[in-house]
Design a protein around this motif. Structure first.
Motif, PDB file in Angstrom:
ATOM      1  N   ILE A 148      33.951   3.078  17.499  1.00  0.00           N
ATOM      2  CA  ILE A 148      33.773   1.765  16.857  1.00  0.00           C
ATOM      3  C   ILE A 148      32.319   1.699  16.399  1.00  0.00           C
ATOM      4  CG2 ILE A 148      33.899  -0.731  17.182  1.00  0.00           C
ATOM      5  CD1 ILE A 148      35.852  -0.220  19.517  1.00  0.00           C
ATOM      6  N   ILE A 149      32.124   1.505  15.096  1.00  0.00           N
ATOM      7  CA  ILE A 149      30.759   1.659  14.556  1.00  0.00           C
ATOM      8  C   ILE A 149      30.307   0.425  13.775  1.00  0.00           C
ATOM      9  CG2 ILE A 149      30.840   4.184  14.536  1.00  0.00           C
ATOM     10  CD1 ILE A 149      31.503   4.026  11.533  1.00  0.00           C
ATOM     11  N   PRO A 150      28.997   0.266  13.599  1.00  0.00           N
ATOM     12  CA  PRO A 150      28.442  -0.916  12.924  1.00  0.00           C
ATOM     13  C   PRO A 150      28.259  -0.688  11.421  1.00  0.00           C
ATOM     14  CG  PRO A 150      26.658   0.347  13.856  1.00  0.00           C
ATOM     15  CD  PRO A 150      27.917   1.130  14.123  1.00  0.00           C
ATOM     16  N   TRP A 151      27.677  -1.689  10.766  1.00  0.00           N
ATOM     17  CA  TRP A 151      27.550  -1.644   9.305  1.00  0.00           C
ATOM     18  C   TRP A 151      26.185  -1.143   8.842  1.00  0.00           C
ATOM     19  CZ3 TRP A 151      23.361  -4.599   8.780  1.00  0.00           C
ATOM     20  CH2 TRP A 151      23.190  -5.690   9.646  1.00  0.00           C
ATOM     21  N   ASN A 152      25.253  -0.913   9.751  1.00  0.00           N
ATOM     22  CA  ASN A 152      23.885  -0.688   9.255  1.00  0.00           C
ATOM     23  C   ASN A 152      23.620   0.725   8.750  1.00  0.00           C
ATOM     24  OD1 ASN A 152      24.016   0.149  11.906  1.00  0.00           O
ATOM     25  ND2 ASN A 152      21.921  -0.411  12.371  1.00  0.00           N
ATOM     26  N   LEU A 174      38.930   5.997  14.327  1.00  0.00           N
ATOM     27  CA  LEU A 174      37.606   5.476  13.936  1.00  0.00           C
ATOM     28  C   LEU A 174      37.758   4.105  13.309  1.00  0.00           C
ATOM     29  CD1 LEU A 174      34.534   5.877  13.175  1.00  0.00           C
ATOM     30  CD2 LEU A 174      35.354   6.997  11.087  1.00  0.00           C
ATOM     31  N   LYS A 175      37.012   3.121  13.873  1.00  0.00           N
ATOM     32  CA  LYS A 175      37.033   1.786  13.263  1.00  0.00           C
ATOM     33  C   LYS A 175      35.670   1.468  12.677  1.00  0.00           C
ATOM     34  CE  LYS A 175      36.248  -2.499  14.347  1.00  0.00           C
ATOM     35  NZ  LYS A 175      35.820  -2.967  13.020  1.00  0.00           N
ATOM     36  N   PRO A 176      35.568   1.455  11.347  1.00  0.00           N
ATOM     37  CA  PRO A 176      34.292   1.059  10.742  1.00  0.00           C
ATOM     38  C   PRO A 176      34.129  -0.461  10.799  1.00  0.00           C
ATOM     39  CG  PRO A 176      35.913   1.555   9.023  1.00  0.00           C
ATOM     40  CD  PRO A 176      36.596   1.815  10.352  1.00  0.00           C
ATOM     41  N   THR A 227      28.914   1.845  18.888  1.00  0.00           N
ATOM     42  CA  THR A 227      27.565   1.461  18.470  1.00  0.00           C
ATOM     43  C   THR A 227      27.652   0.067  17.884  1.00  0.00           C
ATOM     44  OG1 THR A 227      26.895   3.729  18.011  1.00  0.00           O
ATOM     45  CG2 THR A 227      25.606   2.012  16.976  1.00  0.00           C
ATOM     46  N   GLY A 228      26.762  -0.797  18.335  1.00  0.00           N
ATOM     47  CA  GLY A 228      26.758  -2.162  17.819  1.00  0.00           C
ATOM     48  C   GLY A 228      25.912  -3.051  18.711  1.00  0.00           C
ATOM     49  N   GLU A 229      26.192  -4.329  18.645  1.00  0.00           N
ATOM     50  CA  GLU A 229      25.374  -5.291  19.392  1.00  0.00           C
ATOM     51  C   GLU A 229      25.610  -5.181  20.891  1.00  0.00           C
ATOM     52  OE1 GLU A 229      25.572  -9.372  18.316  1.00  0.00           O
ATOM     53  OE2 GLU A 229      25.357  -8.919  16.190  1.00  0.00           O
ATOM     54  N   THR A 230      24.580  -5.538  21.631  1.00  0.00           N
ATOM     55  CA  THR A 230      24.676  -5.487  23.089  1.00  0.00           C
ATOM     56  C   THR A 230      25.800  -6.378  23.597  1.00  0.00           C
ATOM     57  OG1 THR A 230      22.383  -4.830  23.390  1.00  0.00           O
ATOM     58  CG2 THR A 230      23.397  -6.051  25.208  1.00  0.00           C
ATOM     59  N   SER A 231      25.960  -7.567  23.006  1.00  0.00           N
ATOM     60  CA  SER A 231      27.018  -8.467  23.505  1.00  0.00           C
ATOM     61  C   SER A 231      28.398  -7.856  23.252  1.00  0.00           C
ATOM     62  CB  SER A 231      26.905  -9.844  22.840  1.00  0.00           C
ATOM     63  OG  SER A 231      26.949  -9.680  21.442  1.00  0.00           O
ATOM     64  N   THR A 232      28.580  -7.182  22.110  1.00  0.00           N
ATOM     65  CA  THR A 232      29.881  -6.541  21.834  1.00  0.00           C
ATOM     66  C   THR A 232      30.102  -5.382  22.795  1.00  0.00           C
ATOM     67  OG1 THR A 232      29.421  -7.016  19.504  1.00  0.00           O
ATOM     68  CG2 THR A 232      31.343  -5.681  19.966  1.00  0.00           C
ATOM     69  N   GLY A 233      29.031  -4.621  23.050  1.00  0.00           N
ATOM     70  CA  GLY A 233      29.145  -3.490  23.978  1.00  0.00           C
ATOM     71  C   GLY A 233      29.558  -3.946  25.371  1.00  0.00           C
ATOM     72  N   GLU A 250      25.823   2.605  22.377  1.00  0.00           N
ATOM     73  CA  GLU A 250      24.514   2.605  21.695  1.00  0.00           C
ATOM     74  C   GLU A 250      24.317   1.184  21.184  1.00  0.00           C
ATOM     75  OE1 GLU A 250      22.511   5.078  21.519  1.00  0.00           O
ATOM     76  OE2 GLU A 250      23.674   6.914  21.685  1.00  0.00           O
ATOM     77  N   LEU A 251      23.390   0.448  21.777  1.00  0.00           N
ATOM     78  CA  LEU A 251      23.346  -0.995  21.528  1.00  0.00           C
ATOM     79  C   LEU A 251      22.051  -1.428  20.844  1.00  0.00           C
ATOM     80  CD1 LEU A 251      25.008  -1.977  24.924  1.00  0.00           C
ATOM     81  CD2 LEU A 251      26.107  -1.472  22.727  1.00  0.00           C
ATOM     82  N   GLY A 252      21.698  -2.662  21.034  1.00  0.00           N
ATOM     83  CA  GLY A 252      20.583  -3.237  20.288  1.00  0.00           C
ATOM     84  C   GLY A 252      19.223  -2.825  20.822  1.00  0.00           C
ATOM     85  N   SER A 283      17.880  -1.894  11.688  1.00  0.00           N
ATOM     86  CA  SER A 283      17.994  -0.645  12.439  1.00  0.00           C
ATOM     87  C   SER A 283      17.892  -0.989  13.904  1.00  0.00           C
ATOM     88  CB  SER A 283      16.820   0.298  12.130  1.00  0.00           C
ATOM     89  OG  SER A 283      16.908   0.788  10.840  1.00  0.00           O
ATOM     90  N   CYS A 284      18.722  -0.311  14.697  1.00  0.00           N
ATOM     91  CA  CYS A 284      18.646  -0.569  16.134  1.00  0.00           C
ATOM     92  C   CYS A 284      17.277  -0.173  16.671  1.00  0.00           C
ATOM     93  CB  CYS A 284      19.728   0.203  16.849  1.00  0.00           C
ATOM     94  SG  CYS A 284      19.768   1.916  16.360  1.00  0.00           S
ATOM     95  N   GLU A 285      16.673   0.876  16.088  1.00  0.00           N
ATOM     96  CA  GLU A 285      15.395   1.355  16.618  1.00  0.00           C
ATOM     97  C   GLU A 285      14.202   0.742  15.881  1.00  0.00           C
ATOM     98  OE1 GLU A 285      17.078   2.967  14.443  1.00  0.00           O
ATOM     99  OE2 GLU A 285      15.903   4.410  13.313  1.00  0.00           O
ATOM    100  N   GLU A 384      14.173 -11.497  21.047  1.00  0.00           N
ATOM    101  CA  GLU A 384      15.551 -11.359  20.549  1.00  0.00           C
ATOM    102  C   GLU A 384      15.595 -10.456  19.329  1.00  0.00           C
ATOM    103  OE1 GLU A 384      17.548 -15.118  20.169  1.00  0.00           O
ATOM    104  OE2 GLU A 384      16.643 -15.840  22.033  1.00  0.00           O
ATOM    105  N   GLU A 385      16.687  -9.717  19.215  1.00  0.00           N
ATOM    106  CA  GLU A 385      16.835  -8.797  18.086  1.00  0.00           C
ATOM    107  C   GLU A 385      17.101  -9.607  16.811  1.00  0.00           C
ATOM    108  OE1 GLU A 385      20.345  -6.232  17.944  1.00  0.00           O
ATOM    109  OE2 GLU A 385      19.036  -4.554  17.447  1.00  0.00           O
ATOM    110  N   VAL A 386      16.184  -9.515  15.835  1.00  0.00           N
ATOM    111  CA  VAL A 386      16.337 -10.269  14.586  1.00  0.00           C
ATOM    112  C   VAL A 386      17.220  -9.498  13.613  1.00  0.00           C
ATOM    113  CG1 VAL A 386      15.096 -11.227  12.602  1.00  0.00           C
ATOM    114  CG2 VAL A 386      14.106 -11.385  14.902  1.00  0.00           C
TER     115      VAL A 386
END
Ligand code: NAD
Length: 491
Positions: A148-152, A174-176, A227-233, A250-252, A283-285, A384-386
């Protein structure tokens, strides 16, 4: 609307959703609809899992590691040859500068090649347990992987999951992200063209709450790579726990960028611009907290803000654009809300007010590179992650305070340290609780280098040999070697 693949890819076939539902995916920079995409539901996830299980036990299980490597290398070659078309599709769907999309497709190519090279090196260990028993281990695929992957970084994130999973003999569903499904479907098509058998890589675009949860909960899926937001993870880990499936996350992030007074300030300014504004800060990083030592603060702040104002924001398809749109108007609104909050909490807006864009762009989806100075490390904007082109500047007095501020956050993905003192760079790097730390370089993600988080940035390491652990089970096999039958019960 553009000519792009828009169907589900299940068992080697492009299919409509069983319900017939579709959703619209957008070109955010130009404020236009881009494509209507088949919207998977739980019944389509079931079909994809059945196909993936069949391929796992069938065609893919019969494929030798050498053939898996060859297929991954062929897929890499196809991506390489089609970089321009893929980058355009990605840029239109994401709003990111096209040249950045192209660079990320090259990373996807390198990732596939990296893991193709591991397929024939999945070694176990042998061990003489005692004179009567020898053991050896096998590294076997986990089974069916739900990715399950994010849009960035849509295609690159897909490659980070697909390459190690396939190299080790797994199959995938795979879920985009719904915002960016197009290049993932294309990747699935190219995998077939590369000779990867039907059912090995299935692609099911659809809403996270329905399709993502169905993947996390599915008893036929052995592992979820997210990979995605911490709350989703956190939610995925909870759902996956019901079936005790393996999970990697792999989170925020809210990564620090520490500038000591002994650093080369020009190099720190240039590197720090990249570290926050690449991918419009989505970007997460992203090093979104710049911590600057008191003595260097004023010089750094003015030079950095000047350069930030000079970055060209505009049409992502133009080669000279440094910053394209954000993923959507609603995300841009959220980012603008963070900026207002940072200023209301006492921050000083050093760059970011005013944006002039060319014709034909949706101004509401863009945010100018923004710098907020004089921010306290414990304020919300610094915690907080902007996930946008917004960076804060915070002063620190000495090395101990720099380390304290760097670690005083719930995330731990990345960090950068700028210093002219080599020993200090390594000392500080050792004290920071993050997965990757650059010393005098903003670049921290390369194929071959472990990438992943400490703390609430997740668990598991991708992009490196460590990733093989995420996609394999270790099996121990033991053999009796004594000429006499063992008789432990003495019967
Ligand atoms: P998101 O968590 O909203 O969505 C990610 C994926 O999860 C999407 O495909 C979405 O549809 C799906 N999803 C949403 N709800 C779900 C649920 N309940 N169950 C299962 N799946 C669900 O994240 P995003 O907004 O797409 O991406 C941005 C986030 O990703 C940021 O927090 C960023 O830091 C993080 N990220 C982390 C890394 C890393 O390597 N650590 C890399 C890139 C992005």
């Amino acid at each position: 609307m553009i000519d792009a693949p828009t169907k589900l890819l299940i068992d080697g076939e492009l299919r409509d959703a069983q319900t017939g539902r579709t959703f619209t995916t957008y070109d955010p920079a130009h404020g236009r609809d881009l494509a209507n995409v088949a919207q998977a539901g739980t019944e389509d996830v079931n079909a994809a899992v059945t196909a993936a299980r069949g391929a796992f036990e069938g065609a893919w299980a019969k494929t030798s590691p050498a053939k898996r490597a060859r297929a991954l290398n062929r897929l890499a070659q196809l991506l390489d040859e089609q970089t321009d078309a893929l980058a355009e599709l990605e840029s239109r769907n994401n709003g990111k500068a096209k040249w950045q999309c192209a660079a990320e497709i090259k990373v996807a190519v390198a990732t596939l090649e990296l893991f193709a090279g591991t397929a024939q090196h999945l070694y176990g260990r042998s061990h003489v347990v005692n004179p009567s028993v020898v053991s050896y281990t096998l590294r076997e695929p986990v089974g069916v992987v739900g990715a399950i992957i994010p849009w960035n970084y849509p295609l690159m994130m897909a490659a980070w999951k697909v390459a190690p999973a396939l190299a080790t003999g797994n199959t995938l569903v795979l879920k985009p992200a719904s915002a960016t499904p197009l290049t993932a479907i294309r990747l699935g098509e190219l995998a077939l063209e590369a000779g990867i058998p039907a059912g090995v890589l299935n692609v099911v675009p659809g809403p996270g709450a329905e399709v993502g949860e169905a993947i996390a909960a599915h008893p036929g899926i052995d592992k979820v790579a997210f990979t995605g937001e911490t709350s989703t993870g956190r939610r995925i880990a909870q759902v996956a726990a019901q079936s005790l499936k393996r999970v990697s996350l792999e989170l925020g992030g809210k990564s620090p960028n520490i500038v000591f007074a002994d650093a080369d300030v020009d190099a720190a300014v240039i590197g720090s611009l990249w570290a926050i504004y690449y991918s419009a800060g989505q970007s997460c990083e992203a090093r979104s907290r710049i911590l600057v030592q008191d003595e260097a603060y004023d010089a750094f702040a003015s030079a950095f803000a000047e350069k930030a104002k000079s970055l060209s924001v505009g049409d992502p398809l133009n080669d000279d654009t440094k910053i394209g749109s954000l993923i959507s108007r609603s995300h841009a609104d959220k980012v603008r809300g963070f900026v207002e909050m940072g200023v209301a909490d006492g921050g000083e807006l050093l760059a970011g007010d005013g944006l002039s864009l060319g014709e034909g762009l949706d101004g509401d989806a863009f945010v100018a590179p923004t710098v907020i100075g004089g921010v306290a490390n414990d304020s919300r904007i610094a915690q907080e992650e902007v996930f946008g082109p917004v960076v804060t500047l915070t002063r620190f007095a000495d090395e101990a305070e720099a380390v304290k501020f760097a670690n005083d956050v719930r995330y731990g993905l990345a960090a950068t340290v700028w210093t002219g003192d080599g020993a200090r760079g390594h000392r500080v790097a050792q004290k920071i609780r993050s997965g990757a730390i650059g010393i005098n370089t903003p670049f921290i993600a390369f194929p071959g280098v472990p990438f992943g988080g400490f703390k609430e940035s997740g668990y598991g390491r991708e992009q490196s040999i460590e990733a093989l652990d995420l996609y394999t089970e270790t099996k121990a096999i033991l053999q009796g070697t004594s000429p006499k039958a063992a008789n432990p019960l003495g019967v």
